[in-house]
Design a protein around this motif. Structure first.
Motif, PDB file in Angstrom:
ATOM      1  N   THR A 136       0.828  -1.205   0.000  1.00 63.05           N
ATOM      2  CA  THR A 136       0.000   0.000   0.000  1.00 63.05           C
ATOM      3  C   THR A 136       0.865   1.258   0.000  1.00 63.05           C
ATOM      4  O   THR A 136       0.595   2.206  -0.751  1.00 63.05           O
ATOM      5  CB  THR A 136      -0.922   0.007   1.229  1.00 63.05           C
ATOM      6  OG1 THR A 136      -1.770  -1.155   1.186  1.00 63.05           O
ATOM      7  CG2 THR A 136      -1.790   1.248   1.263  1.00 63.05           C
ATOM      8  N   LEU A 137       1.911   1.277   0.808  1.00 69.14           N
ATOM      9  CA  LEU A 137       2.774   2.456   0.876  1.00 69.14           C
ATOM     10  C   LEU A 137       3.471   2.718  -0.450  1.00 69.14           C
ATOM     11  O   LEU A 137       3.630   3.867  -0.860  1.00 69.14           O
ATOM     12  CB  LEU A 137       3.800   2.280   2.000  1.00 69.14           C
ATOM     13  CG  LEU A 137       3.227   2.271   3.426  1.00 69.14           C
ATOM     14  CD1 LEU A 137       4.309   1.928   4.430  1.00 69.14           C
ATOM     15  CD2 LEU A 137       2.570   3.604   3.767  1.00 69.14           C
ATOM     16  N   VAL A 138       3.897   1.661  -1.127  1.00 70.91           N
ATOM     17  CA  VAL A 138       4.527   1.845  -2.441  1.00 70.91           C
ATOM     18  C   VAL A 138       3.495   2.300  -3.464  1.00 70.91           C
ATOM     19  O   VAL A 138       3.742   3.226  -4.246  1.00 70.91           O
ATOM     20  CB  VAL A 138       5.220   0.547  -2.893  1.00 70.91           C
ATOM     21  CG1 VAL A 138       5.751   0.693  -4.323  1.00 70.91           C
ATOM     22  CG2 VAL A 138       6.368   0.193  -1.949  1.00 70.91           C
ATOM     23  N   THR A 170       9.614  -4.823  -0.274  1.00 71.07           N
ATOM     24  CA  THR A 170       8.424  -4.679  -1.110  1.00 71.07           C
ATOM     25  C   THR A 170       8.722  -3.806  -2.312  1.00 71.07           C
ATOM     26  O   THR A 170       8.317  -4.120  -3.439  1.00 71.07           O
ATOM     27  CB  THR A 170       7.263  -4.069  -0.302  1.00 71.07           C
ATOM     28  OG1 THR A 170       6.997  -4.883   0.835  1.00 71.07           O
ATOM     29  CG2 THR A 170       6.002  -3.978  -1.152  1.00 71.07           C
ATOM     30  N   TYR A 171       9.433  -2.714  -2.082  1.00 65.82           N
ATOM     31  CA  TYR A 171       9.804  -1.848  -3.199  1.00 65.82           C
ATOM     32  C   TYR A 171      10.623  -2.631  -4.231  1.00 65.82           C
ATOM     33  O   TYR A 171      10.362  -2.550  -5.436  1.00 65.82           O
ATOM     34  CB  TYR A 171      10.608  -0.643  -2.690  1.00 65.82           C
ATOM     35  CG  TYR A 171      11.195   0.168  -3.820  1.00 65.82           C
ATOM     36  CD1 TYR A 171      10.441   1.144  -4.468  1.00 65.82           C
ATOM     37  CD2 TYR A 171      12.489  -0.074  -4.271  1.00 65.82           C
ATOM     38  CE1 TYR A 171      10.966   1.859  -5.528  1.00 65.82           C
ATOM     39  CE2 TYR A 171      13.012   0.636  -5.337  1.00 65.82           C
ATOM     40  CZ  TYR A 171      12.251   1.602  -5.952  1.00 65.82           C
ATOM     41  OH  TYR A 171      12.777   2.290  -7.012  1.00 65.82           O
ATOM     42  N   ARG A 172      11.606  -3.383  -3.757  1.00 71.18           N
ATOM     43  CA  ARG A 172      12.457  -4.131  -4.687  1.00 71.18           C
ATOM     44  C   ARG A 172      11.651  -5.132  -5.501  1.00 71.18           C
ATOM     45  O   ARG A 172      11.936  -5.382  -6.669  1.00 71.18           O
ATOM     46  CB  ARG A 172      13.573  -4.856  -3.924  1.00 71.18           C
ATOM     47  CG  ARG A 172      14.653  -3.958  -3.394  1.00 71.18           C
ATOM     48  CD  ARG A 172      15.910  -4.761  -3.066  1.00 71.18           C
ATOM     49  NE  ARG A 172      15.641  -5.821  -2.103  1.00 71.18           N
ATOM     50  CZ  ARG A 172      15.797  -5.698  -0.797  1.00 71.18           C
ATOM     51  NH1 ARG A 172      16.176  -4.545  -0.284  1.00 71.18           N
ATOM     52  NH2 ARG A 172      15.548  -6.712   0.008  1.00 71.18           N
ATOM     53  N   SER A 173      10.633  -5.734  -4.871  1.00 72.01           N
ATOM     54  CA  SER A 173       9.831  -6.736  -5.586  1.00 72.01           C
ATOM     55  C   SER A 173       9.003  -6.111  -6.698  1.00 72.01           C
ATOM     56  O   SER A 173       8.570  -6.804  -7.623  1.00 72.01           O
ATOM     57  CB  SER A 173       8.913  -7.485  -4.609  1.00 72.01           C
ATOM     58  OG  SER A 173       7.842  -6.658  -4.174  1.00 72.01           O
ATOM     59  N   LEU A 174       8.766  -4.807  -6.620  1.00 76.93           N
ATOM     60  CA  LEU A 174       7.942  -4.125  -7.617  1.00 76.93           C
ATOM     61  C   LEU A 174       8.769  -3.319  -8.607  1.00 76.93           C
ATOM     62  O   LEU A 174       8.342  -3.092  -9.736  1.00 76.93           O
ATOM     63  CB  LEU A 174       6.947  -3.191  -6.923  1.00 76.93           C
ATOM     64  CG  LEU A 174       5.905  -3.872  -6.040  1.00 76.93           C
ATOM     65  CD1 LEU A 174       5.139  -2.839  -5.223  1.00 76.93           C
ATOM     66  CD2 LEU A 174       4.938  -4.685  -6.885  1.00 76.93           C
TER      67      LEU A 174
END
Length: 302
Positions: A136-138, A170-174
């Motif tokens: 959600t934050l990303v 999470t950022y890296r996964s996206l």
């Protein structure tokens, strides 16, 4: 059909029932129209009805949208509301995130399609499917001004709702998949991170942290045996435990860009029997207990 059957279907689901479920209960389309006219049902969208007496709340609208779109989850501001982020407690819109191949239209509901989808980014709260806090934050970077999102992220991290490592993972996964919005997320994460400490400051932070906790301090600034003839100094090493400690003071952008090289160095160390742990300056500042416990475990290993 016993009325209790209809109540069972709608119970604990915000008083909602789908056309398909009514079909299964034997309620015909004609009967449905009669009961809608009598005020016993209210149609909320093309597939979902609310039974009389059920409170008309934001959660009911959100649940109705999810019933109409089985592949969707609440995202963006809607997920932030369900997660209880202070800045979104009064968020009134209902936004669904759906896979890129999904095509839906529901009046009054925003549908946002995404090419990056993972079950790891989905959870359920009070019967409502929604994106996790990290996702959600990303995602909010697509729809939220930088300054506001920075406040949201800082509050989530400082209140220990999420660790910086979890958010960064999470950022890296996206990122790197051509997904829109990650550039904005990176920009905000860099602002939240602030100025990293110098190498000397980072070493001092780490050694003083261990000393206060009574944990043996590893040998600092070591060159491993397999890298004697090439640049390859590591920040710290527990030699007897065959363990390497890397202290990462790089900026978020640089750290993300160096993932491949870091993985190569860690793999080379493993080939020589050494495990590598990495601590960022944010972990040293925000999660010192984790740093201490991992270091204590390494120092005691034989």
């Amino acid at each position: 059909m016993p009325e209790r059957s209809l109540g069972d279907v709608a119970h604990d689901r915000y008083g909602l029932v789908t056309d398909r479920e009514l079909d299964e209960l034997g309620i015909t389309e004609g009967e449905r129209r009669r009961r809608i006219a009598a005020g016993e049902f209210e149609r909320l969208n093309g597939k979902v009805l609310a039974v009389a007496g059920s409170p008309r709340t934001w959660s009911q609208r959100a649940a109705a949208a999810l019933l109409a779109v089985p592949s969707g989850v609440l995202g963006y501001g809607s997920a932030a509301r369900v997660l209880g982020l202070p800045e979104y407690r009064d968020h009134d819109e209902v936004t669904l995130s759906v896979p890129l191949a999904a095509h839906y239209f529901i009046p009054g509901i925003e549908i946002r399609r995404t090419g990056r989808w993972s079950d790891e980014h989905v959870m359920v709260t009070d019967g409502l499917r929604h994106t996790t806090l990290g996702r959600t934050l990303v995602d909010l970077a697509l729809v939220t001004p930088d300054r506001r999102l920075q406040d949201v992220i800082e509050e989530a991290v400082s209140s220990q709702r999420i660790t910086w490592d979890e958010l960064e993972a999470t950022y890296r996964s996206l990122a790197g998949q051509g997904r829109s919005g990650t550039a904005g997320a990176r920009r905000v994460l860099e602002a939240v991170e602030g100025r990293p400490p110098s190498e000397a400051e980072l070493e001092r932070m780490y050694t003083e942290l261990l000393q206060r906790a009574g944990v043996p301090v590893p040998t600092m600034r070591m060159t491993p045996p397999w890298a004697e003839r090439q640049p390859g100094r590591v920040d710290a090493m527990y030699e007897d435990a065959t363990a390497i400690v890397e202290l990462d003071g790089r900026r978020f952008r640089v750290r993300h860009a160096a993932l491949t090289e870091d993985a190569r160095r860690d793999r080379l160390a493993r080939e020589h029997g050494y495990d590598t742990v990495r601590f960022t300056h944010l972990q040293l500042r925000n999660d010192p207990d984790h740093v201490v416990e991992v270091s204590r475990t390494l120092s005691a290993r034989t």
